[in-house]
Scaffold this active site. Structure first.
Site, PDB file in Angstrom:
ATOM      1  N   HIS A   9      83.984  38.955  51.398  1.00 28.66           N
ATOM      2  CA  HIS A   9      82.828  39.796  51.088  1.00 28.66           C
ATOM      3  C   HIS A   9      81.593  38.956  50.780  1.00 28.66           C
ATOM      4  O   HIS A   9      81.681  37.792  50.368  1.00 28.66           O
ATOM      5  CB  HIS A   9      83.138  40.713  49.907  1.00 28.66           C
ATOM      6  CG  HIS A   9      83.419  39.971  48.625  1.00 28.66           C
ATOM      7  ND1 HIS A   9      82.421  39.441  47.828  1.00 28.66           N
ATOM      8  CD2 HIS A   9      84.581  39.675  47.997  1.00 28.66           C
ATOM      9  CE1 HIS A   9      82.947  38.855  46.780  1.00 28.66           C
ATOM     10  NE2 HIS A   9      84.267  38.980  46.859  1.00 28.66           N
ATOM     11  N   GLU A  87      91.292  41.120  45.293  1.00 32.03           N
ATOM     12  CA  GLU A  87      91.155  39.766  44.776  1.00 32.03           C
ATOM     13  C   GLU A  87      92.299  39.448  43.814  1.00 32.03           C
ATOM     14  O   GLU A  87      92.970  40.353  43.299  1.00 32.03           O
ATOM     15  CB  GLU A  87      89.797  39.632  44.061  1.00 32.03           C
ATOM     16  CG  GLU A  87      89.501  38.296  43.398  1.00 32.03           C
ATOM     17  CD  GLU A  87      89.529  37.129  44.367  1.00 32.03           C
ATOM     18  OE1 GLU A  87      90.644  36.780  44.816  1.00 32.03           O
ATOM     19  OE2 GLU A  87      88.461  36.557  44.654  1.00 32.03           O
TER      20      GLU A  87
END
Length: 249
Positions: A9, A87
């Site tokens: 990202h 994550e």
């Protein structure tokens, strides 16, 4: 041959503030939005397109993917969101300033928490408001599945079932796959694809917003892989990621 693209990202609000993020749901910064647009341009210039996309259930990865799709005229593509692509969970470090944490605990300890393979950060207490237990996006999961903290080793163990069960079969079927995820969930995939050792993967830094293109053979072994764009930019971004855990001088 098969094509797989991995994309971390764009810069998030907490990347900008140098804070541990983990499973905390923060948005992209303005620079992160631009990184996503730039990624779309790099992919288009390379002549790449996709059949299916995967991302996590965290906003910064989802919005990166949506911006890329919009810029490429691919907003209609199917998107699969899954918590296994989240994550790494940074436990009690989530929300803390990385440099201040290094000054408090020492750079060596913070490096161990951030970059070692099998040492998790301090866990979140079950009643901590930062815990994912009360988050609606995880409502269907058993409480013992949700992490209170994760090492990279545990992150790899979380991510790989999704690779084996969902992504890999699509790639083998000839679909062109884009995965927009996070630094550590992508490190898990790169470690698996490249056959990296635990020691080697601790030195791997994934830059934000730069497409990593894999060409795979019929058994999903890499024939080639490279970041799109200027190699110097990729190197500089990777070094910036590596330096995030240092105390301010």
């Amino acid at each position: 041959m098969h094509t797989l693209v991995l994309l971390r990202h764009g810069q998030s609000a907490w990347n900008l503030e140098n804070r541990f993020t983990g499973w905390t749901d923060v948005d992209l910064s303005p620079e992160g939005e631009q990184e996503a647009r730039d990624a779309a341009r790099l992919l288009t210039d390379e002549g790449l397109t996709f059949d299916v996309c995967h991302t996590s259930v965290l906003t910064r990865a989802i919005r990166t993917l949506y911006i890329v799709q919009h810029e490429m005229g691919l907003s209609w593509l199917p998107v699969h969101k899954h918590w296994r692509l989240n994550e790494r969970h940074y436990g009690g470090l989530q929300g803390l300033d990385k440099a201040e944490t290094a000054a408090r605990f020492g750079e060596e300890q913070v490096f161990e928490w951030r970059r070692s393979y099998d040492t998790p950060p301090p866990p979140l207490p079950a009643d901590d408001p930062r815990s994912p237990a009360g988050d609606a996006r995880y409502a269907g999961l058993a409480p013992d599945v949700l992490p209170a903290s994760e090492s990279l080793k545990e992150t790899v163990a979380r991510v790989l079932p999704y690779w084996h069960d969902v992504i890999a079969p699509q790639v083998l079927a000839g679909q062109r796959v884009l995965v927009a995820a996070h630094g550590n969930s992508l490190r898990a995939l790169v470690m698996h694809l490249d056959g990296m050792t635990p020691e080697a993967v601790t030195k791997l830094n994934i830059p934000t917003g730069l497409p990593l293109v894999y060409t795979l053979d019929g058994t999903l072994r890499p024939l080639a892989h490279r970041y799109l764009g200027d190699p110097a930019v990729a190197e500089a971004k990777a070094k910036a990621v590596a330096a995030q855990g240092a105390a301010r001088k």
